[in-house]
Design a protein around this motif. Structure first.
Motif, PDB file in Angstrom:
ATOM      1  N   LEU A   6       0.858  -1.179   0.000  1.00 12.43           N
ATOM      2  CA  LEU A   6       0.000   0.000   0.000  1.00 12.43           C
ATOM      3  C   LEU A   6       0.897   1.232   0.000  1.00 12.43           C
ATOM      4  CD1 LEU A   6      -3.012   0.636   0.047  1.00 12.43           C
ATOM      5  CD2 LEU A   6      -2.914   0.644   2.547  1.00 12.43           C
ATOM      6  N   GLU A   7       0.774   2.038  -1.058  1.00 18.61           N
ATOM      7  CA  GLU A   7       1.630   3.207  -1.208  1.00 18.61           C
ATOM      8  C   GLU A   7       0.888   4.488  -0.816  1.00 18.61           C
ATOM      9  OE1 GLU A   7       2.995   3.192  -5.227  1.00 18.61           O
ATOM     10  OE2 GLU A   7       4.259   1.415  -4.953  1.00 18.61           O
ATOM     11  N   LEU A   8       1.653   5.472  -0.380  1.00 19.16           N
ATOM     12  CA  LEU A   8       1.118   6.769   0.019  1.00 19.16           C
ATOM     13  C   LEU A   8       2.136   7.822  -0.405  1.00 19.16           C
ATOM     14  CD1 LEU A   8      -0.168   7.612   3.614  1.00 19.16           C
ATOM     15  CD2 LEU A   8       1.348   9.150   2.384  1.00 19.16           C
ATOM     16  N   ASP A   9       1.681   8.848  -1.087  1.00 19.52           N
ATOM     17  CA  ASP A   9       2.597   9.940  -1.395  1.00 19.52           C
ATOM     18  C   ASP A   9       1.956  11.274  -1.051  1.00 19.52           C
ATOM     19  OD1 ASP A   9       1.471  11.256  -4.015  1.00 19.52           O
ATOM     20  OD2 ASP A   9       1.442   9.104  -4.453  1.00 19.52           O
ATOM     21  N   HIS A  10       2.792  12.215  -0.678  1.00 18.81           N
ATOM     22  CA  HIS A  10       2.321  13.554  -0.327  1.00 18.81           C
ATOM     23  C   HIS A  10       3.331  14.578  -0.821  1.00 18.81           C
ATOM     24  CE1 HIS A  10       5.313  14.035   2.879  1.00 18.81           C
ATOM     25  NE2 HIS A  10       5.064  12.785   3.215  1.00 18.81           N
ATOM     26  N   VAL A  11       2.868  15.769  -1.062  1.00 16.85           N
ATOM     27  CA  VAL A  11       3.729  16.837  -1.555  1.00 16.85           C
ATOM     28  C   VAL A  11       4.853  17.108  -0.555  1.00 16.85           C
ATOM     29  CG1 VAL A  11       3.789  19.302  -2.096  1.00 16.85           C
ATOM     30  CG2 VAL A  11       1.905  17.895  -2.908  1.00 16.85           C
ATOM     31  N   VAL A  12       6.049  17.312  -1.059  1.00 15.91           N
ATOM     32  CA  VAL A  12       7.183  17.649  -0.203  1.00 15.91           C
ATOM     33  C   VAL A  12       6.861  18.925   0.578  1.00 15.91           C
ATOM     34  CG1 VAL A  12       9.594  18.398  -0.195  1.00 15.91           C
ATOM     35  CG2 VAL A  12       8.885  16.517  -1.671  1.00 15.91           C
ATOM     36  N   GLY A  13       7.096  18.889   1.857  1.00 16.29           N
ATOM     37  CA  GLY A  13       6.790  20.029   2.715  1.00 16.29           C
ATOM     38  C   GLY A  13       5.538  19.848   3.541  1.00 16.29           C
ATOM     39  N   HIS A  14       4.734  18.832   3.210  1.00 12.64           N
ATOM     40  CA  HIS A  14       3.496  18.586   3.963  1.00 12.64           C
ATOM     41  C   HIS A  14       3.841  17.747   5.193  1.00 12.64           C
ATOM     42  CE1 HIS A  14      -0.533  18.162   5.037  1.00 12.64           C
ATOM     43  NE2 HIS A  14      -1.069  17.749   3.918  1.00 12.64           N
ATOM     44  N   ALA A  15       4.361  18.414   6.219  1.00 12.98           N
ATOM     45  CA  ALA A  15       4.865  17.735   7.407  1.00 12.98           C
ATOM     46  C   ALA A  15       3.786  16.952   8.143  1.00 12.98           C
ATOM     47  CB  ALA A  15       5.511  18.749   8.348  1.00 12.98           C
ATOM     48  N   ALA A  16       2.557  17.467   8.185  1.00  9.03           N
ATOM     49  CA  ALA A  16       1.487  16.782   8.909  1.00  9.03           C
ATOM     50  C   ALA A  16       1.167  15.441   8.264  1.00  9.03           C
ATOM     51  CB  ALA A  16       0.242  17.659   8.962  1.00  9.03           C
ATOM     52  N   SER A  17       1.104  15.417   6.931  1.00 10.20           N
ATOM     53  CA  SER A  17       0.806  14.175   6.236  1.00 10.20           C
ATOM     54  C   SER A  17       1.952  13.182   6.394  1.00 10.20           C
ATOM     55  CB  SER A  17       0.543  14.448   4.751  1.00 10.20           C
ATOM     56  OG  SER A  17      -0.068  13.329   4.136  1.00 10.20           O
ATOM     57  N   CYS A  18       3.181  13.689   6.403  1.00 11.11           N
ATOM     58  CA  CYS A  18       4.341  12.835   6.600  1.00 11.11           C
ATOM     59  C   CYS A  18       4.278  12.170   7.971  1.00 11.11           C
ATOM     60  CB  CYS A  18       5.619  13.659   6.467  1.00 11.11           C
ATOM     61  SG  CYS A  18       7.121  12.669   6.300  1.00 11.11           S
ATOM     62  N   PHE A  67       3.930   3.552   7.570  1.00 12.71           N
ATOM     63  CA  PHE A  67       4.288   3.709   6.163  1.00 12.71           C
ATOM     64  C   PHE A  67       5.719   4.247   6.091  1.00 12.71           C
ATOM     65  CE2 PHE A  67      -0.190   3.282   5.852  1.00 12.71           C
ATOM     66  CZ  PHE A  67      -0.486   2.912   4.554  1.00 12.71           C
ATOM     67  N   ALA A  68       6.655   3.381   5.752  1.00 13.06           N
ATOM     68  CA  ALA A  68       8.066   3.763   5.733  1.00 13.06           C
ATOM     69  C   ALA A  68       8.351   4.735   4.590  1.00 13.06           C
ATOM     70  CB  ALA A  68       8.938   2.521   5.582  1.00 13.06           C
ATOM     71  N   TYR A  69       9.181   5.727   4.869  1.00 17.10           N
ATOM     72  CA  TYR A  69       9.607   6.666   3.832  1.00 17.10           C
ATOM     73  C   TYR A  69      10.563   5.954   2.878  1.00 17.10           C
ATOM     74  CZ  TYR A  69      12.226  10.466   1.645  1.00 17.10           C
ATOM     75  OH  TYR A  69      12.837  11.293   0.733  1.00 17.10           O
ATOM     76  N   GLU A  70      10.306   6.076   1.571  1.00 12.39           N
ATOM     77  CA  GLU A  70      11.110   5.357   0.584  1.00 12.39           C
ATOM     78  C   GLU A  70      11.853   6.278  -0.380  1.00 12.39           C
ATOM     79  OE1 GLU A  70       8.747   1.091   0.402  1.00 12.39           O
ATOM     80  OE2 GLU A  70       8.612   2.435  -1.328  1.00 12.39           O
ATOM     81  N   GLY A  71      11.557   7.563  -0.367  1.00 11.27           N
ATOM     82  CA  GLY A  71      12.298   8.458  -1.245  1.00 11.27           C
ATOM     83  C   GLY A  71      11.428   9.572  -1.814  1.00 11.27           C
ATOM     84  N   THR A  72      12.024  10.332  -2.733  1.00 14.21           N
ATOM     85  CA  THR A  72      11.343  11.468  -3.356  1.00 14.21           C
ATOM     86  C   THR A  72      10.982  11.137  -4.794  1.00 14.21           C
ATOM     87  OG1 THR A  72      12.528  13.062  -1.976  1.00 14.21           O
ATOM     88  CG2 THR A  72      11.558  13.892  -4.014  1.00 14.21           C
ATOM     89  N   ASP A 120       7.461  17.988  -6.434  1.00 15.69           N
ATOM     90  CA  ASP A 120       7.934  16.693  -5.948  1.00 15.69           C
ATOM     91  C   ASP A 120       7.041  16.165  -4.820  1.00 15.69           C
ATOM     92  OD1 ASP A 120       9.985  17.123  -7.708  1.00 15.69           O
ATOM     93  OD2 ASP A 120      11.489  17.582  -6.176  1.00 15.69           O
ATOM     94  N   ALA A 121       7.121  14.868  -4.622  1.00 21.94           N
ATOM     95  CA  ALA A 121       6.347  14.219  -3.562  1.00 21.94           C
ATOM     96  C   ALA A 121       7.217  13.202  -2.841  1.00 21.94           C
ATOM     97  CB  ALA A 121       5.103  13.541  -4.138  1.00 21.94           C
ATOM     98  N   HIS A 122       6.912  12.985  -1.587  1.00 23.75           N
ATOM     99  CA  HIS A 122       7.568  11.933  -0.816  1.00 23.75           C
ATOM    100  C   HIS A 122       6.754  10.648  -0.932  1.00 23.75           C
ATOM    101  CE1 HIS A 122      10.045  14.679   2.092  1.00 23.75           C
ATOM    102  NE2 HIS A 122      10.596  14.545   0.907  1.00 23.75           N
ATOM    103  N   LEU A 123       7.437   9.540  -1.116  1.00 24.60           N
ATOM    104  CA  LEU A 123       6.791   8.234  -1.220  1.00 24.60           C
ATOM    105  C   LEU A 123       6.962   7.465   0.082  1.00 24.60           C
ATOM    106  CD1 LEU A 123       5.421   5.931  -2.843  1.00 24.60           C
ATOM    107  CD2 LEU A 123       7.726   5.235  -3.570  1.00 24.60           C
ATOM    108  N   HIS A 124       5.851   6.963   0.590  1.00 21.57           N
ATOM    109  CA  HIS A 124       5.840   6.070   1.749  1.00 21.57           C
ATOM    110  C   HIS A 124       5.127   4.782   1.326  1.00 21.57           C
ATOM    111  CE1 HIS A 124       6.732   9.254   4.861  1.00 21.57           C
ATOM    112  NE2 HIS A 124       6.296  10.020   3.868  1.00 21.57           N
ATOM    113  N   ALA A 125       5.389   3.690   2.018  1.00 22.92           N
ATOM    114  CA  ALA A 125       4.680   2.452   1.725  1.00 22.92           C
ATOM    115  C   ALA A 125       4.625   1.564   2.964  1.00 22.92           C
ATOM    116  CB  ALA A 125       5.345   1.696   0.577  1.00 22.92           C
ATOM    117  N   ARG A 126       3.593   0.771   3.030  1.00 28.70           N
ATOM    118  CA  ARG A 126       3.422  -0.213   4.105  1.00 28.70           C
ATOM    119  C   ARG A 126       3.070  -1.545   3.457  1.00 28.70           C
ATOM    120  NH1 ARG A 126      -0.911   0.542   9.078  1.00 28.70           N
ATOM    121  NH2 ARG A 126      -1.218  -1.661   9.600  1.00 28.70           N
TER     122      ARG A 126
END
Length: 203
Positions: free
Chosen positions: A146-158, A166-171, A187-193
């Motif tokens: 299950l992937e999750l991405d959010h705009v870079v800078g969106h600290a609350a979503s991170c 959801f582990a951070y996997e990169g930009t 850009d967006a940050h990618l997380h996944a679980r």
């Protein structure tokens, strides 16, 4: 055996049971309900939502919001997406939305996204809803990743992603529309679980 001849090992049907836990209930949106349409419209018209999200279609009216909900119901019926209305388990009050898109039954992969109504923020609604939806996706849909991405800078979503395992996997470069535009990207940050990851504690 060719790829097209293979069948996914996950379940082929979705449970009709509404996921419930963490004091929340996840249920279907009703495009014919004025209350549901109004909540959907308010959530997606909220300035904070639009700061971080630029949907393909911006609902500029209640009728536009109703059409969006109808389209999501059609997409869900085709097995492409899932859209849950997040409600308080006791009162039934709408708190936000959590949903899956890009559902790939072959690779057992999907993308999850969420938003919370302004009056419901600060109560860890997004964290609890995301974890509840993730557990449902693994158990009922047979999703493995299950992937999750959010705009870079969106600290609350991170932070929500991290709390839910959801582990951070990169930009992802240029992976999201710029604010309010469909002709520019950011850009967006990618997380996944993964279904095999340890379940987060203390949610």
């Amino acid at each position: 055996m060719s790829r097209t001849d293979e069948r996914p090992s996950g379940p082929s049907r979705r449970s009709s049971v509404e996921p419930q836990g963490h004091g929340l209930r996840l249920g279907a949106w009703d495009a014919e309900s004025d209350a549901d349409v109004e909540a959907w419209f308010r959530g997606r018209a909220d300035p904070d939502f639009r700061r971080w999200n630029t949907p393909m279609t911006l609902d500029e009216s209640l009728e536009g919001a109703r059409e969006s909900l109808r389209q999501r119901a059609e997409s869900a019926a085709e097995g492409k997406t899932v859209a849950f209305r997040v409600t308080d388990a006791e009162s039934g009050v709408t708190l936000g939305q959590v949903g899956l898109s890009g559902i790939d039954p072959y690779m057992r992969r999907a993308v999850v996204g969420y938003w919370v109504l302004p009056e419901a923020r600060g109560r860890r609604i997004a964290t609890r809803a995301l974890d509840l939806a993730a557990r449902w996706a693994f158990a009922d849909l047979g999703i493995h990743r299950l992937e999750l991405d959010h705009v870079v800078g969106h600290a609350a979503s991170c932070r929500v992603a991290e709390l839910c395992g959801f582990a951070y996997e990169g930009t992802l470069r240029g992976a999201a529309f710029d604010e309010g535009r469909h002709d520019a990207f950011r850009d967006a940050h990618l997380h996944a679980r993964l279904a095999t990851d340890p379940a987060p504690q203390g949610i």
